[in-house]
Design an enzyme around this catalytic site. Sequence first.
Site, PDB file in Angstrom:
ATOM      1  N   HIS A 121     -21.002 -62.065  74.330  1.00 26.51           N
ATOM      2  CA  HIS A 121     -21.891 -62.282  73.184  1.00 26.51           C
ATOM      3  C   HIS A 121     -23.216 -62.852  73.673  1.00 26.51           C
ATOM      4  CE1 HIS A 121     -18.460 -61.805  70.401  1.00 26.51           C
ATOM      5  NE2 HIS A 121     -17.781 -62.576  71.224  1.00 26.51           N
ATOM      6  N   ASP A 157     -29.986 -63.394  69.603  1.00 22.78           N
ATOM      7  CA  ASP A 157     -31.361 -62.919  69.452  1.00 22.78           C
ATOM      8  C   ASP A 157     -31.963 -63.690  68.285  1.00 22.78           C
ATOM      9  OD1 ASP A 157     -33.604 -61.590  68.427  1.00 22.78           O
ATOM     10  OD2 ASP A 157     -32.669 -59.609  68.412  1.00 22.78           O
ATOM     11  N   HIS A 217     -34.914 -64.253  65.856  1.00 24.31           N
ATOM     12  CA  HIS A 217     -36.145 -63.640  65.356  1.00 24.31           C
ATOM     13  C   HIS A 217     -37.303 -64.645  65.373  1.00 24.31           C
ATOM     14  CE1 HIS A 217     -33.998 -60.155  63.033  1.00 24.31           C
ATOM     15  NE2 HIS A 217     -33.646 -60.240  64.292  1.00 24.31           N
ATOM     16  N   HIS A 261     -29.024 -63.383  65.462  1.00 18.62           N
ATOM     17  CA  HIS A 261     -27.806 -62.567  65.468  1.00 18.62           C
ATOM     18  C   HIS A 261     -27.423 -62.196  66.889  1.00 18.62           C
ATOM     19  CE1 HIS A 261     -29.849 -58.668  66.266  1.00 18.62           C
ATOM     20  NE2 HIS A 261     -30.848 -59.207  65.599  1.00 18.62           N
ATOM     21  N   CYS A 262     -26.206 -61.725  67.038  1.00 19.72           N
ATOM     22  CA  CYS A 262     -25.708 -61.279  68.334  1.00 19.72           C
ATOM     23  C   CYS A 262     -26.244 -59.875  68.608  1.00 19.72           C
ATOM     24  CB  CYS A 262     -24.180 -61.272  68.327  1.00 19.72           C
ATOM     25  SG  CYS A 262     -23.449 -61.088  69.957  1.00 19.72           S
ATOM     26  N   HIS A 275     -21.102 -56.256  66.258  1.00 23.16           N
ATOM     27  CA  HIS A 275     -20.985 -57.714  66.241  1.00 23.16           C
ATOM     28  C   HIS A 275     -21.623 -58.303  64.985  1.00 23.16           C
ATOM     29  CE1 HIS A 275     -19.751 -58.810  70.582  1.00 23.16           C
ATOM     30  NE2 HIS A 275     -19.497 -57.520  70.395  1.00 23.16           N
ATOM     31  N   MET A 301     -21.545 -61.973  63.142  1.00 22.06           N
ATOM     32  CA  MET A 301     -22.389 -62.752  64.062  1.00 22.06           C
ATOM     33  C   MET A 301     -23.866 -62.760  63.685  1.00 22.06           C
ATOM     34  SD  MET A 301     -20.830 -62.525  67.852  1.00 22.06           S
ATOM     35  CE  MET A 301     -21.333 -64.148  68.375  1.00 22.06           C
ATOM     36  N   HIS A 325     -30.917 -62.862  42.869  1.00 27.25           N
ATOM     37  CA  HIS A 325     -31.347 -63.143  41.500  1.00 27.25           C
ATOM     38  C   HIS A 325     -30.500 -64.301  40.992  1.00 27.25           C
ATOM     39  CE1 HIS A 325     -32.513 -62.232  37.296  1.00 27.25           C
ATOM     40  NE2 HIS A 325     -31.272 -62.587  37.018  1.00 27.25           N
ATOM     41  N   GLU A 379     -38.283 -63.220  39.194  1.00 24.90           N
ATOM     42  CA  GLU A 379     -36.964 -63.014  38.587  1.00 24.90           C
ATOM     43  C   GLU A 379     -35.940 -62.598  39.645  1.00 24.90           C
ATOM     44  OE1 GLU A 379     -38.525 -58.784  36.824  1.00 24.90           O
ATOM     45  OE2 GLU A 379     -36.576 -59.456  36.104  1.00 24.90           O
ATOM     46  N   THR A 380     -36.376 -61.740  40.537  1.00 22.95           N
ATOM     47  CA  THR A 380     -35.521 -61.251  41.619  1.00 22.95           C
ATOM     48  C   THR A 380     -36.409 -61.141  42.837  1.00 22.95           C
ATOM     49  OG1 THR A 380     -34.120 -59.982  40.097  1.00 22.95           O
ATOM     50  CG2 THR A 380     -34.133 -59.249  42.379  1.00 22.95           C
ATOM     51  N   HIS A 410     -28.670 -58.566  43.024  1.00 21.86           N
ATOM     52  CA  HIS A 410     -28.817 -57.863  41.752  1.00 21.86           C
ATOM     53  C   HIS A 410     -28.716 -56.346  41.864  1.00 21.86           C
ATOM     54  CE1 HIS A 410     -29.776 -57.258  37.539  1.00 21.86           C
ATOM     55  NE2 HIS A 410     -29.755 -58.564  37.362  1.00 21.86           N
TER      56      HIS A 410
HETATM   57 CU   LIG Z   1     -21.333 -61.052  69.639  1.00 23.63          CU
END
Ligand SMILES: [Cu+2]
Lengths: 287, 368
Positions: free
Chosen positions: B119, B122, B124, B159-160, B170, B175, B280, B304-305, B331
Amino acid sequence: MPLSFLKVASVAIAAATVPIGLSAVSWSGHRLHPVTITVTLPPGSITYSLPGEFLRGEHPQANPRLKRRFNKPIEIMTYQVSVADYADCVKAGACQSPQETREIPPNAPVTGVSYLDASAYARWYSQATGDYWRLPTDEEWAFAAAERFRGGFEGLQADANNPAKRWLARYKAEAQLDRSPDPLPRSRGSFGVNSRGLADLSGNVWEWTSTCFVRATLAADGTGVANSLDNCGVHVVEGFHRTYMSNFVSDGKSGGCAVGTPPDNLGFRLVRDRPGWRKLILGYLGI
Amino acid sequence: MFTRREALFGAAIGAAAVAAMPAFSATFAPADIGALAREKVKLVAPPFVHPHDQVAKGGPKIVEFTMTIEEKPVVIDADGTTLNAMTYNGSVPGPLMVVHQDDYVELTLINPDTNTLAHNIDFHAATGALGGGELTLVNPGEQVTLRFKATRSGTFVYHCAPGGSMIPWHVVSGMSGAIMVLPRDGLKDDKGKPVKYDRIFYIGENDFYIPRDENGNFKSYETAGDGYDDMMKVMRGLIPTHVVFNGKVGSLTGDNAMKANVGETVLIVHSQANRDTRPHLIGGHGDYVWEEGKFANTPAKDLETWFIRGGSAGAALYTFLQPGVYAYVNHNLIEAVELGATAHFMVEGEWNDDLMTQVEAPKAIATN
Ligand SMILES: [Cu+2]
């Protein structure tokens, strides 16, 4: 034991004296594939770069190149295990069906097989033939592949100041191969034989080996390995280039090579271990 | 699945293989990294968030986190359907990490030898090396420490991403998580006026792709690897079997419903690492919403959303004005009700008749 798996004498082909086109064709009329043709490689040595990842301190290193001697002959299948070969194992209930949906000639190498599938086949085939068959180690594969062995793209030393140089170099090296994907497996023999008489090496079917992925830290003085950790959930896969795949992956496009060219297909060939004295004696005694 | 070996290759490695290593002296290495204060943070499982200051005290520091990856089966619905989950720190999603802009995030990622897969992570929020993925791949039995500078404020997914098809596999096995990088002086409304929250909740939305047998029943597998081929087939169809908040249907309802009081301001961080979604709050609003999650942008008002792009995290600030039970949903109501993406808030307090009142209770339609 099904008739078709009666032990068949293998055709030993000496290295460098390979009659092209030697194959099992017209062996017995109906079933051709049970005839396992092998090549016996005489003892010898290779210098090759080890698989895995190597660190020194905190930084990736070029994979060490080692000279490896093989003191005993290695008997290895001339061709990859075929679709028809593998189907017999499935029929016997010892292998699961390959993850393969394409139309592939029965004498083409079996593809869509994971390391687990390949291991299951080796176990079953050993039982079926009474011989001990196993996947080759990575170094055996490299030795057998001879001039067709390429190795990986890992062989670059990291720039301690700029890790990205290594990633870019690896990416360029892969891109420069300029190999377009060639997905459909072809009839055995389509990729020719190498100098040792093995067929279809480094074509469009990559091959499982029994070598685990390893991450090793090199000793500070550069003379050995300080420590290393095997990850045997991942095995070395050899072919046009070297890669690493999780054991359960059967689709080459799937597992490794986050950037660069993934393997077109995953298949395998096996090595036959010569029965040792122990086995021979036990055999004579009927044990 | 792994073994340790010492001095595996003996002394056979030639000098040619190993040139002398230059000392580490990267051009842009912060000279005073050793001088920075360090803070160790203990992560907590979602929807809760570890204690943190909304306005930074003092200058940038190094914030140390540790996450242990756990591969384990988890039940994801009331029928007992099991996912061979891969988790950061044992939870789906992984914990929300909170730092301030210009802090350094220093994560130790541990992959215990009881796991079977490699594993990585990453971020962002990070710059370079595939978000740190290139520098953090750990096999079972290994750990790694990564440090990155949180240069941009906002909510960001992590995330992986261990290569090839392993990446989506994954991620849809659990993950992913999020990090919130707060501006040093805290959050601001659309006019630049500081805003604060009394409570914070982290909701990670997951799409799951569980294979079915011939009879249409969900299959379970001994290991994640055993189910890999089947799950890839479902994934390629792009139709999830489950869309859930925090790892399972009903993880944020009933006893686990989120709690707040009338007059309290709540920050809801919502991440989706793989697929678009549209949170929502039924009966409420988003007073200030950072749809893209990035606090340098002016928040949208009175939504609203709101739209959370797959592979991003957003944040919505809302002050509850009425007591009652609120549903917080994706929603796409099919995904909310049929596939699981529903959470609840239980809000206590005084009812405001001015905002709403039932003038007349239901009764037979008047005829004359
Ligand atoms: Cu992983």
